[in-house]
Design an enzyme around this catalytic site. Structure first.
Site, PDB file in Angstrom:
ATOM      1  N   HIS A  96       0.795  -1.234   0.000  1.00 50.33           N
ATOM      2  CA  HIS A  96       0.000   0.000   0.000  1.00 50.33           C
ATOM      3  C   HIS A  96       0.818   1.269   0.000  1.00 50.33           C
ATOM      4  O   HIS A  96       0.430   2.256  -0.608  1.00 50.33           O
ATOM      5  CB  HIS A  96      -1.011  -0.044   1.135  1.00 50.33           C
ATOM      6  CG  HIS A  96      -2.130  -0.945   0.758  1.00 50.33           C
ATOM      7  ND1 HIS A  96      -2.320  -2.169   1.319  1.00 50.33           N
ATOM      8  CD2 HIS A  96      -3.033  -0.824  -0.213  1.00 50.33           C
ATOM      9  CE1 HIS A  96      -3.321  -2.767   0.720  1.00 50.33           C
ATOM     10  NE2 HIS A  96      -3.778  -1.972  -0.217  1.00 50.33           N
ATOM     11  N   ARG A 153     -10.734   3.865  -4.021  1.00 46.31           N
ATOM     12  CA  ARG A 153     -10.513   2.996  -2.854  1.00 46.31           C
ATOM     13  C   ARG A 153     -11.019   3.727  -1.607  1.00 46.31           C
ATOM     14  O   ARG A 153     -10.261   4.468  -0.977  1.00 46.31           O
ATOM     15  CB  ARG A 153      -9.027   2.682  -2.686  1.00 46.31           C
ATOM     16  CG  ARG A 153      -8.417   1.806  -3.768  1.00 46.31           C
ATOM     17  CD  ARG A 153      -6.947   1.540  -3.471  1.00 46.31           C
ATOM     18  NE  ARG A 153      -6.407   0.413  -4.201  1.00 46.31           N
ATOM     19  CZ  ARG A 153      -5.663   0.502  -5.313  1.00 46.31           C
ATOM     20  NH1 ARG A 153      -5.373   1.680  -5.827  1.00 46.31           N
ATOM     21  NH2 ARG A 153      -5.197  -0.592  -5.892  1.00 46.31           N
ATOM     22  N   ARG A 157     -15.533   1.833  -4.654  1.00 42.81           N
ATOM     23  CA  ARG A 157     -15.465   0.486  -4.105  1.00 42.81           C
ATOM     24  C   ARG A 157     -15.810   0.561  -2.634  1.00 42.81           C
ATOM     25  O   ARG A 157     -15.273   1.412  -1.914  1.00 42.81           O
ATOM     26  CB  ARG A 157     -14.061  -0.079  -4.285  1.00 42.81           C
ATOM     27  CG  ARG A 157     -13.928  -1.452  -3.632  1.00 42.81           C
ATOM     28  CD  ARG A 157     -12.631  -2.097  -3.959  1.00 42.81           C
ATOM     29  NE  ARG A 157     -11.530  -1.462  -3.245  1.00 42.81           N
ATOM     30  CZ  ARG A 157     -10.258  -1.801  -3.426  1.00 42.81           C
ATOM     31  NH1 ARG A 157      -9.936  -2.731  -4.307  1.00 42.81           N
ATOM     32  NH2 ARG A 157      -9.300  -1.207  -2.747  1.00 42.81           N
ATOM     33  N   GLU A 192     -11.378 -10.975  -7.801  1.00 39.57           N
ATOM     34  CA  GLU A 192     -10.082 -11.079  -7.119  1.00 39.57           C
ATOM     35  C   GLU A 192      -9.854 -12.481  -6.559  1.00 39.57           C
ATOM     36  O   GLU A 192      -8.731 -12.860  -6.274  1.00 39.57           O
ATOM     37  CB  GLU A 192     -10.027 -10.064  -5.962  1.00 39.57           C
ATOM     38  CG  GLU A 192     -10.113  -8.628  -6.427  1.00 39.57           C
ATOM     39  CD  GLU A 192     -10.142  -7.641  -5.281  1.00 39.57           C
ATOM     40  OE1 GLU A 192      -9.151  -6.926  -5.094  1.00 39.57           O
ATOM     41  OE2 GLU A 192     -11.177  -7.583  -4.572  1.00 39.57           O
ATOM     42  N   ASP A 208      -4.820  -8.747  -6.366  1.00 40.47           N
ATOM     43  CA  ASP A 208      -5.242  -9.859  -5.516  1.00 40.47           C
ATOM     44  C   ASP A 208      -5.453 -11.133  -6.322  1.00 40.47           C
ATOM     45  O   ASP A 208      -5.083 -12.215  -5.875  1.00 40.47           O
ATOM     46  CB  ASP A 208      -6.522  -9.487  -4.749  1.00 40.47           C
ATOM     47  CG  ASP A 208      -6.183  -8.741  -3.461  1.00 40.47           C
ATOM     48  OD1 ASP A 208      -5.258  -9.182  -2.750  1.00 40.47           O
ATOM     49  OD2 ASP A 208      -6.821  -7.702  -3.177  1.00 40.47           O
ATOM     50  N   ARG A 223       1.337 -10.792  -2.085  1.00 43.80           N
ATOM     51  CA  ARG A 223       1.680  -9.591  -2.853  1.00 43.80           C
ATOM     52  C   ARG A 223       2.600  -8.648  -2.099  1.00 43.80           C
ATOM     53  O   ARG A 223       3.197  -7.758  -2.694  1.00 43.80           O
ATOM     54  CB  ARG A 223       0.396  -8.852  -3.273  1.00 43.80           C
ATOM     55  CG  ARG A 223      -0.407  -8.341  -2.108  1.00 43.80           C
ATOM     56  CD  ARG A 223      -1.786  -7.866  -2.553  1.00 43.80           C
ATOM     57  NE  ARG A 223      -1.816  -6.451  -2.850  1.00 43.80           N
ATOM     58  CZ  ARG A 223      -2.923  -5.777  -3.121  1.00 43.80           C
ATOM     59  NH1 ARG A 223      -4.095  -6.411  -3.174  1.00 43.80           N
ATOM     60  NH2 ARG A 223      -2.884  -4.504  -3.363  1.00 43.80           N
ATOM     61  N   CYS A 251      -8.453  -3.064 -12.847  1.00 43.80           N
ATOM     62  CA  CYS A 251      -7.970  -1.882 -12.118  1.00 43.80           C
ATOM     63  C   CYS A 251      -6.781  -2.181 -11.205  1.00 43.80           C
ATOM     64  O   CYS A 251      -6.458  -1.411 -10.324  1.00 43.80           O
ATOM     65  CB  CYS A 251      -9.109  -1.260 -11.313  1.00 43.80           C
ATOM     66  SG  CYS A 251      -9.816  -2.378 -10.112  1.00 43.80           S
TER      67      CYS A 251
END
Ligand code: PEP
Ligand code: MG
Length: 756
Positions: free
Chosen positions: A367, A474, A510, A610, A634, A644, A681
């Site tokens: 992130h 997000r 989302r 995902e 994901d 990840r 995305c």
């Protein structure tokens, strides 16, 4: 055993006096070595300093031939001094000449001295030189003498680092500390930044080295240690999500170290030798780092970095200093250097003062990196050694294109980069010119390019990038940067701001996607999760806590009154979850209409793909939603069983490989068959080469970081898509060990002069 004349306390006091006196640097060094020799009852004391050409040069001596100063030289690894410097370990020998590494330098006249004690001069684990004492008689130096000499070496390290000795260098030869270095890592976000280093967790510069009263200082140390232990116990006893899993393991390690007798004893010893508590922490840490530098065991290395963090915390306790003062003192062209950093921590820095980010760890889809990309910050990750090689204020260049970091660059490198920045600026100009042109391939097929966003700071990018809308908003980022749950009004305000900024362009919100690696420090999970990525997260969590979802849906519905609202559900595993979410959404719509709120003109509900289980429900899924978006970060993680966030395996499997591209193509085809729009995305959409692959297997809409839109558009306007589709069809039909899609794509791009 002869006693040290006056002991280390007296010596340190004398050194302090000498450092304060207005002396020429050479004179100061000469007096320092004389003082050490006298104090330690040694016939010789010499100081060698490491130059940037890996040569250790004799800078001062008491006892050896004075004319050897600046002439006697040893290569790193050569002789006893070179061995100490290379290994960062002390050598304590009663008969030095018998040691296999002994190298005789005739100009020094050292053959008459038998016993030898040499210690590395260390700063933040780096060797800057070697300090030696020698005696004629064959004796073994005591442990406390070794300890004392190490303490003195630390003072000398400080002197070298503060640049006092620069005037003694011969022309053209620099000290190692100032040496230009280039470190290689992985390019995480494109862009080039020139500026000056800011260590994110700045190594605290300890200026007060010597204590006045050891007993008092021991007490200070004890108080700081107890509050350090308390703060760790406190964190451990709070069973919050943030402190579970890996965080917890780290804290357990901290607790173990904080109670480690050996560590505490070494700290106390250094204080008894005359250092302040903070100087003691620095010394013990520096010794430890140097000793452990050559370790390859990843577990021990990890523990070492825990111990570093712990030492830093202890220093902060001692200095009563918070992390906040830093932002104020930030230069206007900061290159942030950190071991790792939380997404929220990066956002604490004012963006306009940042030029680049260097991470020792980090993974391309973690992130912090997503946020760095969102704010367009050139970023290089996995740069081993960055934190210890960089000093605050060093000139630095971050090359987010080639994954390199240049510290203290030489003028030719700097000139080359200034040119590169100019070149990039010209390219940016081309992107800007492309911005208002249609996003159409060379053979006339339209492709919609959307941008990803998550915070109000992203919104200006919508106009600047020329994106057709926001393909992924997000919403959890607002939750992640807050210190408590954002209230309904705050949520509504942000959503309204986003829709207003979008000015009629579509925005896909989302619903909150927390859990996994996205932790909210203020949100308690019911239990510790063994595998948070596979755990209670995203839609699973919000369906179990419908209050959370309801509040968010209501805020979104209100903010979108009179406009279209696009809602997207994360981490869906089975179609039934969509139906459950839909029921909650419908209820909120009914509720608002009962109170005569202005409702959205249209409500579209989509799902993210995902979780691999959805791949076997594609037909039902396409029927159940208005659109889907592939979360390739994901999906790839779960399809290949590759965490990840784990840097060790980050490059192991290629998303541009036959199996993964076949999966993506299958999704596009299922969407086409059902007439359900499909987008993607994840980070895959943002690199020209992978975006090209996506178009080649049928995607016609993708969403990416705003800074990627220019390069992707430049690629696609030159792309003969029909031809590429044929190439991809063939490549995906014939899978063998030799298939290399990435290479096929590059060749195709070269042949058709497509900029990648
Ligand atoms: C993804 O998983 O690809 C995605 C876009 O979601 P996030 O990166 O926020 O998990
Ligand atoms: Mg995801």
């Amino acid at each position: 055993m002869r006693e040290m004349a006056g002991g280390p306390r007296v010596l340190l006091k004398r050194l302090r006096e000498m450092m304060a006196e207005a002396l020429e640097p050479q004179e100061r060094l000469d007096r320092i070595v004389r003082e050490i020799a006298q104090n330690m009852v040694a016939e010789v004391c010499s100081l060698y300093i490491l130059r940037s050409d890996s040569v250790l040069e004799l800078y001062a001596t008491e006892g050896l031939n004075p004319s050897a100063v600046h002439l006697a030289q040893l290569r790193l690894g050569q002789g006893l001094v070179g061995t100490i410097a290379a290994s960062a370990r002390a050598l304590n020998l009663s008969d030095a000449q018998k040691h296999p590494a002994f190298a005789y330098l005739p100009e020094t006249g050292e053959e008459i001295y038998h016993s030898f004690l040499g210690v590395p001069v260390l700063r933040a684990g780096r060797t800057l030189g070697v300090l030696v004492v020698q005696n004629r008689t064959k004796r073994h130096y005591r442990e406390d003498e070794e300890e004392a000499l190490e303490t003195v070496a630390m003072v000398i390290a400080e002197m070298i680092a503060t640049g006092d000795l620069a005037r003694l260098n011969r022309a053209g030869i620099e000290l190692d500390l100032r040496r230009a270095v280039t470190l290689s890592g992985l390019a995480f976000n494109d862009g080039v930044g020139l500026g000056h280093v800011v260590l994110h967790e700045p190594r605290i510069v300890v200026t007060n080295l010597f204590n006045e009263d050891s007993e008092e200082e021991l007490e200070r140390l004890e108080v700081a240690l107890s509050s350090l232990r308390l703060s760790i116990d406190d964190m451990l006893s709070r069973r919050e999500v943030a402190f579970e899993g890996e965080h917890r393991a780290v804290l357990e390690a901290y607790r173990m170290f904080a109670n480690d007798r050996g560590w505490v004893r070494r700290l106390e010893e250094a204080v008894r030798n005359g250092l302040t508590a903070e100087a003691a922490v620095e010394k013990v840490q520096s010794d430890m780092r140097a000793r452990m530098m050559h370790m390859t065991d990843p577990y021990l290395r990890e523990r070492m970095s825990d111990l570093d963090d712990l030492a830093n915390r202890l220093l902060r306790q001692l200095l009563g200093r918070g992390p906040d003062a830093l932002a104020e003192a930030l230069p206007k062209d900061a290159i942030l250097v950190a071991r790792n950093m939380g997404a929220a921590e990066l956002l604490d820095y004012p963006r306009q003062k940042l030029r680049g980010l260097v991470l020792e760890d980090g993974a391309p889809t973690s992130h912090i990196v997503i946020v760095a990309r969102a704010i367009g910050l050139p970023t290089v990750g996995e740069v081993k050694g960055a934190v210890s090689m960089a000093e605050n204020g060093d000139a630095a260049i971050v090359d987010g294109e080639d994954g390199q970091v240049h510290l203290r660059p030489q003028s030719d490198i700097e000139a080359a980069y200034t040119e590169k920045v100019r070149f990039r600026a010209r390219r940016q100009k081309i992107y800007r010119e492309l911005r208002d042109k249609p996003s159409r391939t060379k053979d006339g097929q339209d492709v919609a390019l959307f941008m990803n966003a998550g915070l109000a700071v992203d919104l200006p990018q919508l106009a600047q990038s020329g994106a057709e809308g926001i393909g992924l908003f997000r919403t959890e980022l607002q939750f992640m940067v807050a210190s408590t749950f954002p209230r309904a009004e705050a949520q509504e305000r942000l959503y309204r701001e986003v829709l207003e900024a979008a000015d009629g362009k579509p925005v896909t919100f989302r619903t909150i996607d927390i859990g996994g690696d996205k932790v909210l420090p203020y949100f308690k999970g019911p239990q510790q999760e063994e595998n948070p990525a596979l755990g209670w997260r995203a839609i699973r969590l919000t369906l179990d806590r419908p209050g959370l979802l309801r509040t968010q849906i209501r805020a979104l519905l209100k903010a979108a009154g009179g406009r279209e609202l696009r809602l997207m559900l994360p981490m869906v595993t089975e179609v039934a979850e969509i139906q459950q979410a839909r029921a909650i959404i419908d209820r909120e719509v009914r509720h608002l209409s009962r109170f005569a709120h202005l409702l959205p003109t249209e409500l579209k509900i989509g799902a993210m793909i995902e979780v691999p289980a959805l791949l076997w429900q594609l037909d039902e899924l396409m029927e159940a939603v208005d659109f889907v978006s592939v979360g390739s970060n994901d999906l790839f993680q779960f399809v290949t069983a590759t965490d990840r966030g784990n840097t060790r395996i980050a490059d192991r499997f290629d998303p541009l490989s036959v199996p993964f591209l076949r999966i993506l193509r299958q999704i596009v085809r299922a969407g086409d068959a059902a007439g359900t729009p499909v987008t993607l995305c994840g980070e895959l959409a943002g690199r020209p080469v992978s975006a090209m692959a996506l178009l080649g297997i049928g995607f016609r809409a993708i969403s990416m970081a705003p800074a990627s839109i220019g390069p992707v558009k430049a690629m696609l306007t030159e792309l003969p898509l029909d031809k590429l589709e044929a190439v991809m069809d063939e490549a995906l039909a014939n899978h063998s060990a030799k298939t290399n899609i990435r290479q096929t794509l590059r060749q195709f791009a070269a042949t058709h002069e497509i900029p990648l």
